[in-house]
Design an enzyme around this catalytic site. Structure first.
Site, PDB file in Angstrom:
ATOM      1  CG  ASP A   1      -2.169   0.896   0.950  1.00  0.00           C
ATOM      2  OD1 ASP A   1      -2.811   1.335   1.905  1.00  0.00           O
ATOM      3  OD2 ASP A   1      -2.443   1.177  -0.244  1.00  0.00           O
TER       4      ASP A   1
ATOM      5  CB  SER B   1     -28.699  -3.652  -2.018  1.00  0.00           C
ATOM      6  OG  SER B   1     -29.952  -3.751  -2.669  1.00  0.00           O
TER       7      SER B   1
END
Lengths: 122, 419
Positions: free
Chosen positions: B52, B107
Site C-alpha cells: 500500500d 444491494s
C-alpha cells in the site's frame, strides 16, 4: 412520510426490547440493559445504546408497562408520525379500542416527560 | 445529534463521506484504489493491496519484469525458480490468459444482509452482534460472501463457489483480482459516479469479466404509486449504452461484459406473504404481508411494486422488468465494441428455486428473512454457480484457459498470501 426510516428503526428496537422481556420473563428495564450489554463497544455502539436508554428508557418503560405495543410507543415518542392526509402506519394488529384513544392515553402517560421537550432528534 | 459537527471529527467524517459517496477504499495510502483494511470499501470489496505504499503494485495488473523482484500484481507469485533461473510468474502465468472479475451491481450484488439474530429475542446473546461494527462499515453489505466476488467460505454450508473463486480455481494467477463495485440503491440511472471507482488500466492490466447486474432499482422504489418513478425502456437503453461506452474505453482489449436481466419479483409475495417475519415469530402476529404494508405505508419499502398485496401492481412491475431485460437482450445481440464483447443472461429465480427444491429446500429459504426482499447467500451462490456452468458450456472463451501449473503454484506459494 417524513422519517419513515426512523419509524421503522424505532418499531424494530422497541419490538426487540418487548420480546426480550417476554422471552426472559424480565422487566423492561432489565431487557434494555440486556440488549445494550449484547452490543460491542466498537463504534461506540454499547455507549450509544446506554445513552439512548437514558434518554428514552423511562418513557418506554412506562408505555410498555401499560401494555402499549411498539407502534403506540413510537408514535407517542414521535419517531413515527401520521402526516396530515397520510394513512396511519402500523406494523402490529390495531389495539381493540380506537387508535386515537389509545394514543391519547399513551400521551397522558408521558405527558410530564422531559424527553419530549426536545425536538424529535434523529 | 450530528456527531460530525464536532471539530476533531470533521476531517474523518469528511473522509468517510467521500468513501461512501465514491465507493473507493477509506484507507488507501498509495491511492491505487486497493486497500489493506477490510471494510469501508477495503478488501471485502476489492483484492487486498500487497504493497500500500506503491501505487504500481495492485491486483490485476500485468507483472512488472515478470515479478522477479516483487509481487507487482498481488497474486502471491513472484521471484525466480533457483533450478532454472526462470521467473515464477513467467513460468506459471505466461500465456495462461489471467483475468479479473468486476461487478457493477446494486444491494443484491453487494449481498445486503441483516442477520435475523439481530432482531430475534429468543436467539439473542453476546455473540449475536459480533459482526455489527464490520457490517455497519460495509453499509450492511457482505461482499466477501457475495455470489460474484465472495472469497470467504459460505456460512450456509454450500459447496458452491462465487464467480471469483471459480476463476481463481481455474487459474491461480487470478488470485485477488476482483472488484465489487455494487452499491445499495444503484440502478442504470445513477451509475456514473460508481463506475468511476472502477480500477483497470487498458494498457497495463489483464482483461476483465464485468458483470452488469442492476436487478431491481430500475423498477423498485418506495412510492405509494411506484410506476411513474420506474425507469422507462428509453431511459434504460440510453444509460446502458453510456455505461458500455465507458467500459469500452477503460477496459483492456479482450474483456467481456455479462448483462444480467431483471428477475420476476412476484416470487417474493408468492412465497413469503403469509409467512411470519422474524419480529412476528414469537407471538405469531407479524406476517410479511403486514411487514410489507407497514413499509409501504411509510414509503420506505425496498420495492413497493413487488412487496405489495396489489396483484395488478406486482404484475405491472414484472412487466416493466421484462421490458428492460429485453432491452439488454437486444443490446447484447446488436451492439459491437472494440475492446469487449457482450453476453446476456436471465436472472432466473425459478431455475435457482428448482435447483434448491431438488435438495429439499423451500423457496422462502432463498430470501433474506429480515428485509423480505434481497436474495440471500444461498440464492446468490446458486445463481453464481448457474452462471459459471453457462459460461463453461456456452462461452468458454470468457473464462480463459485452465492453468496446468495450478498444482505447482500451490506447491511453491501455498495460499498465495490469502485474501
Amino acid at each position: 412520510p417524513s422519517n419513515g426510516h426512523a419509524c421503522v428503526g424505532c418499531v424494530v428496537v422497541v419490538s426487540v426490547i418487548e420480546q426480550l422481556a417476554q422471552v426472559h420473563n424480565s422487566t423492561v428495564r432489565a431487557s434494555m440493559e440486556r440488549l445494550c450489554s449484547y452490543l460491542p463497544e466498537k463504534l461506540f455502539l454499547k455507549s450509544t445504546c446506554y445513552s439512548v436508554v437514558r434518554v428514552f428508557g423511562p418513557d418506554i418503560i412506562k408505555l410498555l408497562s401499560a401494555d402499549m405495543n411498539a407502534d403506540v410507543v413510537c408514535h407517542t415518542l414521535q419517531f413515527c408520525q401520521q402526516d396530515p392526509g397520510q394513512a396511519f402506519c402500523h406494523l402490529y394488529p390495531l389495539p381493540k379500542e380506537t387508535w386515537k384513544s389509545t394514543l391519547e392515553k399513551a400521551r397522558q402517560i408521558v405527558k410530564k416527560s422531559p424527553t419530549l421537550k426536545y425536538s424529535r432528534s434523529g | 445529534s450530528d456527531i460530525c459537527s464536532l471539530p476533531f471529527l470533521a476531517k474523518i467524517c469528511e473522509k468517510i463521506k467521500s468513501t461512501l459517496k465514491n465507493s473507493v477504499p477509506f484507507r488507501d495510502v498509495d491511492s491505487d484504489k486497493y486497500s489493506v483494511s477490510p471494510t469501508l470499501r477495503g478488501y471485502h470489496w476489492r483484492g487486498r493491496d500487497c504493497n500500500d505504499s506503491n501505487k504500481m503494485a495492485y491486483p490485476g495488473r500485468r507483472p512488472d519484469n515478470w515479478d522477479v523482484h516483487q509481487d507487482s500484481n498481488c497474486n502471491g507469485i513472484w521471484g525466480v525458480d533457483p533450478k532454472d533461473g526462470i521467473p515464477y510468474e513467467k513460468k506459471f502465468c505466461e500465456g495462461s490468459e489471467p483475468r479479473g472479475i468486476i461487478l457493477l451491481g446494486d444491494s443484491a450484488g453487494a449481498h445486503f444482509h441483516i442477520p435475523p439474530e439481530w432482531i430475534t429475542a429468543s436467539q439473542m446473546s453476546l455473540k449475536s452482534f459480533i459482526d455489527l461494527p464490520s457490517a455497519l462499515t460495509d453499509e450492511l453489505n457482505w461482499p466477501q460472501l457475495s455470489g460474484a466476488t465472495g472469497f470467504l467460505n459460505s456460512t450456509s454450508g454450500l459447496k458452491e463457489n462465487s464467480i471469483y473463486l471459480h476463476l481463481r480455481n481455474r487459474n491461480r494467477c487470478n488470485h485477488r483480482d476482483y472488484q465489487n463495485l455494487a452499491k445499495n440503491g444503484a440502478s442504470s440511472q445513477n451509475l456514473e459516479r460508481i463506475i468511476e471507482s472502477l480500477s483497470r488500466n487498458p494498457r497495463s492490466d489483464h482483461p476483465a469479466i464485468v458483470i452488469y447486474a442492476m436487478i431491481g432499482n430500475d423498477v423498485c422504489n418506495g412510492k405509494i404509486d411506484p410506476v411513474p418513478k420506474m425507469t422507462t425502456p428509453e431511459q434504460f437503453y440510453s444509460k446502458v449504452m453510456e455505461t458500455l461506452k465507458y467500459l469500452n474505453s477503460h477496459l483492456p482489449n479482450g474483456s467481456h461484459v455479462i448483462l444480467y436481466g431483471l428477475p420476476d419479483g412476484t416470487f417474493l409475495w408468492d412465497h413469503l406473504h403469509n409467512r411470519y417475519h422474524p419480529l412476528g415469530q414469537l407471538n405469531e402476529d407479524v406476517t410479511y404481508e403486514r411487514f410489507y404494508t407497514f413499509l409501504g405505508c411509510l414509503q420506505v419499502s425496498s420495492c413497493h411494486g413487488w412487496m405489495s398485496s396489489n396483484k395488478t401492481l406486482r404484475a405491472l412491475t414484472s412487466e416493466r422488468a421484462e421490458q428492460l431485460s429485453n432491452i439488454l437482450k437486444k443490446i447484447a445481440i446488436s451492439k459491437k465494441f472494440t475492446n469487449l464483447d457482450l453476453l446476456y443472461v436471465d436472472f432466473d429465480l425459478q431455475a435457482v428455486m428448482k435447483k434448491w427444491q431438488k435438495r429439499g429446500g423451500q423457496p422462502w429459504q432463498l430470501i433474506e428473512p429480515v428485509d423480505g426482499f434481497h436474495p440471500n447467500e444461498v440464492a446468490l451462490l446458486l445463481m453464481a454457480d448457474g452462471l459459471w456452468d453457462k459460461m463453461q458450456l456456452q462461452w468458454p472463451q470468457v473464462l480463459g484457459k485452465e492453468n496446468p501449473f495450478n498444482p505447482q503454484i500451490e506447491q511453491v506459494f501455498g495460499d498465495q498470501g490469502g485474501h
